[in-house]
Design a protein around this motif. Structure first.
Motif, PDB file in Angstrom:
ATOM      1  N   LEU A  72       0.822  -1.210   0.000  1.00 23.90           N
ATOM      2  CA  LEU A  72       0.000   0.000   0.000  1.00 23.90           C
ATOM      3  C   LEU A  72       0.857   1.261   0.000  1.00 23.90           C
ATOM      4  O   LEU A  72       0.502   2.266  -0.640  1.00 23.90           O
ATOM      5  N   GLN A  73       1.990   1.225   0.708  1.00 24.56           N
ATOM      6  CA  GLN A  73       2.897   2.377   0.676  1.00 24.56           C
ATOM      7  C   GLN A  73       3.429   2.598  -0.739  1.00 24.56           C
ATOM      8  O   GLN A  73       3.501   3.738  -1.215  1.00 24.56           O
ATOM      9  N   LYS A  74       3.789   1.498  -1.400  1.00 22.77           N
ATOM     10  CA  LYS A  74       4.284   1.620  -2.769  1.00 22.77           C
ATOM     11  C   LYS A  74       3.199   2.134  -3.707  1.00 22.77           C
ATOM     12  O   LYS A  74       3.462   2.962  -4.587  1.00 22.77           O
ATOM     13  N   GLU A  75       1.967   1.645  -3.521  1.00 16.11           N
ATOM     14  CA  GLU A  75       0.874   2.114  -4.369  1.00 16.11           C
ATOM     15  C   GLU A  75       0.595   3.596  -4.148  1.00 16.11           C
ATOM     16  O   GLU A  75       0.314   4.336  -5.104  1.00 16.11           O
ATOM     17  N   GLU A  76       0.679   4.029  -2.894  1.00 17.60           N
ATOM     18  CA  GLU A  76       0.477   5.450  -2.594  1.00 17.60           C
ATOM     19  C   GLU A  76       1.565   6.288  -3.263  1.00 17.60           C
ATOM     20  O   GLU A  76       1.287   7.341  -3.851  1.00 17.60           O
ATOM     21  N   ARG A  77       2.818   5.814  -3.174  1.00 16.12           N
ATOM     22  CA  ARG A  77       3.913   6.528  -3.816  1.00 16.12           C
ATOM     23  C   ARG A  77       3.750   6.509  -5.334  1.00 16.12           C
ATOM     24  O   ARG A  77       4.038   7.504  -6.015  1.00 16.12           O
ATOM     25  N   ALA A  78       3.246   5.384  -5.868  1.00 24.10           N
ATOM     26  CA  ALA A  78       3.043   5.289  -7.318  1.00 24.10           C
ATOM     27  C   ALA A  78       2.014   6.310  -7.792  1.00 24.10           C
ATOM     28  O   ALA A  78       2.185   6.930  -8.852  1.00 24.10           O
ATOM     29  N   ARG A  79       0.947   6.503  -7.025  1.00 20.39           N
ATOM     30  CA  ARG A  79      -0.067   7.498  -7.411  1.00 20.39           C
ATOM     31  C   ARG A  79       0.525   8.907  -7.412  1.00 20.39           C
ATOM     32  O   ARG A  79       0.237   9.716  -8.304  1.00 20.39           O
ATOM     33  N   ALA A  80       1.354   9.192  -6.404  1.00 25.74           N
ATOM     34  CA  ALA A  80       1.979  10.512  -6.347  1.00 25.74           C
ATOM     35  C   ALA A  80       2.936  10.720  -7.516  1.00 25.74           C
ATOM     36  O   ALA A  80       2.965  11.794  -8.130  1.00 25.74           O
ATOM     37  N   LEU A  81       3.705   9.690  -7.849  1.00 28.00           N
ATOM     38  CA  LEU A  81       4.643   9.789  -8.965  1.00 28.00           C
ATOM     39  C   LEU A  81       3.909   9.962 -10.293  1.00 28.00           C
ATOM     40  O   LEU A  81       4.329  10.751 -11.149  1.00 28.00           O
ATOM     41  N   ALA A  82       2.808   9.217 -10.471  1.00 29.87           N
ATOM     42  CA  ALA A  82       2.031   9.324 -11.706  1.00 29.87           C
ATOM     43  C   ALA A  82       1.470  10.735 -11.864  1.00 29.87           C
ATOM     44  O   ALA A  82       1.441  11.288 -12.968  1.00 29.87           O
ATOM     45  N   SER A  83       1.034  11.332 -10.745  1.00 28.98           N
ATOM     46  CA  SER A  83       0.520  12.701 -10.798  1.00 28.98           C
ATOM     47  C   SER A  83       1.625  13.689 -11.176  1.00 28.98           C
ATOM     48  O   SER A  83       1.427  14.578 -12.005  1.00 28.98           O
ATOM     49  N   GLU A  84       2.819  13.496 -10.586  1.00 36.37           N
ATOM     50  CA  GLU A  84       3.948  14.370 -10.921  1.00 36.37           C
ATOM     51  C   GLU A  84       4.353  14.224 -12.381  1.00 36.37           C
ATOM     52  O   GLU A  84       4.708  15.205 -13.044  1.00 36.37           O
ATOM     53  N   GLY A  92      13.973  10.801 -13.568  1.00 38.98           N
ATOM     54  CA  GLY A  92      13.960  10.210 -12.226  1.00 38.98           C
ATOM     55  C   GLY A  92      12.586   9.703 -11.820  1.00 38.98           C
ATOM     56  O   GLY A  92      12.465   8.655 -11.168  1.00 38.98           O
ATOM     57  N   LEU A  93      11.542  10.424 -12.216  1.00 37.48           N
ATOM     58  CA  LEU A  93      10.177   9.999 -11.889  1.00 37.48           C
ATOM     59  C   LEU A  93       9.801   8.745 -12.662  1.00 37.48           C
ATOM     60  O   LEU A  93       9.188   7.816 -12.120  1.00 37.48           O
ATOM     61  N   TYR A  94      10.155   8.718 -13.953  1.00 40.78           N
ATOM     62  CA  TYR A  94       9.894   7.519 -14.751  1.00 40.78           C
ATOM     63  C   TYR A  94      10.571   6.305 -14.126  1.00 40.78           C
ATOM     64  O   TYR A  94       9.969   5.235 -13.995  1.00 40.78           O
ATOM     65  N   ARG A  95      11.843   6.479 -13.762  1.00 46.72           N
ATOM     66  CA  ARG A  95      12.618   5.348 -13.249  1.00 46.72           C
ATOM     67  C   ARG A  95      12.031   4.831 -11.935  1.00 46.72           C
ATOM     68  O   ARG A  95      11.844   3.624 -11.764  1.00 46.72           O
ATOM     69  N   GLU A  96      11.721   5.736 -10.999  1.00 46.33           N
ATOM     70  CA  GLU A  96      11.201   5.309  -9.700  1.00 46.33           C
ATOM     71  C   GLU A  96       9.843   4.634  -9.841  1.00 46.33           C
ATOM     72  O   GLU A  96       9.584   3.597  -9.214  1.00 46.33           O
ATOM     73  N   LEU A  97       8.981   5.191 -10.659  1.00 49.92           N
ATOM     74  CA  LEU A  97       7.650   4.602 -10.843  1.00 49.92           C
ATOM     75  C   LEU A  97       7.759   3.231 -11.505  1.00 49.92           C
ATOM     76  O   LEU A  97       7.065   2.279 -11.101  1.00 49.92           O
TER      77      LEU A  97
END
Length: 365
Positions: A72-84, A92-97
């Motif tokens: 769930l933490q990863k999914e939350e971070r994924a939503r934030a990265l997708a928004s950014e 860097g955002l592409y790579r982390e997501l």
């Protein structure tokens, strides 16, 4: 309204903390973790689960809950990265997501993101993510077409990332998994160009040279893996089972399964080892062979029908039922004289299929 919701959430947290302080049980640790999860505080929920596991050893429910909180933490971070990324994309955002998608097993999303990154000028790194995701899909589903595409993407990745070891080592892992030893020798030779004289690589080169004589071509190896549903190493040179304090006594778990009402046979298989509780002698060997055949054929059928990896097979007949869980970590199965399985049997069998076991038991034919 928001104030009221906030007040009620704090009230529930205080009550859960007080209950846990009075009775530090696994259920109360889980209840407090879930209260944190209700307010989207997944990091604190994970810490509560970790605290509980420290005092209650490896409690299965807390372990599963902690794993879920991490997802769930990863999914939350994924939503934030997708928004950014939608607002202001950058590498860097592409790579982390993409790495989060890979860790969570969302391989199709990782490939789609890599394709978008490539279209935005991601070049070599985007190609690497595409190749990594497709190789992971092949390892999971073992479809020949996925394997061919994975090799094509690795070739593109090698061209885009000159003198980068990652695609070379991933290709080596790939061809070794399928048993294409001639290709493995070529991959090691490429790595030796980057690390001339490396003793470990030279030893592997000699090993693969010996295995390559009379070995299958890459296409033949892919076809055989798709047909039987297993990699050669899984039934000819399976890795040793872990031993020591962390091992789980599978035989006792099988005995607990057989002790349940109507359960006649319990089986666990990994590599070339089969543990059977219930029948003895030749009957046990026949059960082990039958379970292995059901697991292999169901994996192959699921792939051919485009269903992905088989996760559960249940057979019913006039004299009872058979449940088989063909997990990668091991195959677990139970046979029951009843047409419906006892309550709680599936979770116990699933935990067994994921187990790292002691190297005890007999080698199955």
């Amino acid at each position: 309204m928001k104030f009221l919701d906030h007040w009620m959430a704090r009230s529930r947290l205080r009550a859960a903390r007080a209950t846990l302080a009075e009775h530090p049980s696994a259920e109360n640790f889980a209840a407090l973790a879930l209260e944190h999860a209700r307010i989207d505080d997944y990091a604190q929920a994970e810490r509560v689960c970790t605290e509980g596991l420290a005092s209650l050893a490896s409690h299965p429910e807390l372990s599963r809950l902690r794993a879920r909180m991490r997802v769930l933490q990863k999914e939350e971070r994924a939503r934030a990265l997708a928004s950014e990324l939608r607002e202001a994309p950058r590498p860097g955002l592409y790579r982390e997501l993409a790495e989060i998608y890979l860790e969570c097993g969302r391989l199709e999303r990782a490939e789609e993101l890599a394709a978008a990154w490539l279209a935005a000028g991601g070049a070599g790194e985007a190609q690497w993510i595409r190749a990594e995701a497709r190789v992971a899909r092949y390892f999971a589903d073992r479809r020949r077409e996925d394997g061919r595409l994975a090799l094509e993407l690795l070739a593109l990745c090698e061209a885009a990332l000159a003198r980068d070891e990652r695609p070379l080592r991933l290709r080596l892992d790939f061809v070794c998994r399928v048993g294409a030893w001639g290709e493995a020798r070529r991959s090691v030779a490429q790595l030796l160009e980057l690390h001339p004289g490396d003793p470990a690589l030279e030893a592997r080169y000699r090993t693969y040279t010996a295995l390559a004589d009379g070995g299958p071509t890459l296409e033949a190896a892919l076809r055989e893996v798709e047909r039987c549903g297993t990699f050669p190493e899984e039934h000819t040179c399976a890795p040793a089972l872990p031993t020591g304090p962390a091992s789980r006594p599978v035989r006792s778990e099988l005995q607990q399964l057989v002790a349940q009402p109507s359960v006649q046979v319990a089986v666990f298989e990994r590599g070339a080892t089969a543990l059977v509780q219930g029948p003895c002698g030749a009957t046990a060997e026949r059960c082990a062979r039958a379970v292995r055949e059901v697991a292999q054929r169901s994996r192959a059928a699921a792939r051919r029908m485009g269903l992905g990896s088989a996760v559960e097979v249940e057979l019913e007949g006039r004299s009872g039922s058979l449940l088989v869980l063909p997990h990668d970590a091991g195959v677990a199965a139970v046979q029951s004289s009843a047409s419906s399985l006892p309550d709680g049997l599936r979770p116990a069998l699933l935990a067994l299929a994921h187990a790292h076991v002691e190297a005890q038991g007999v080698s199955s034919p």
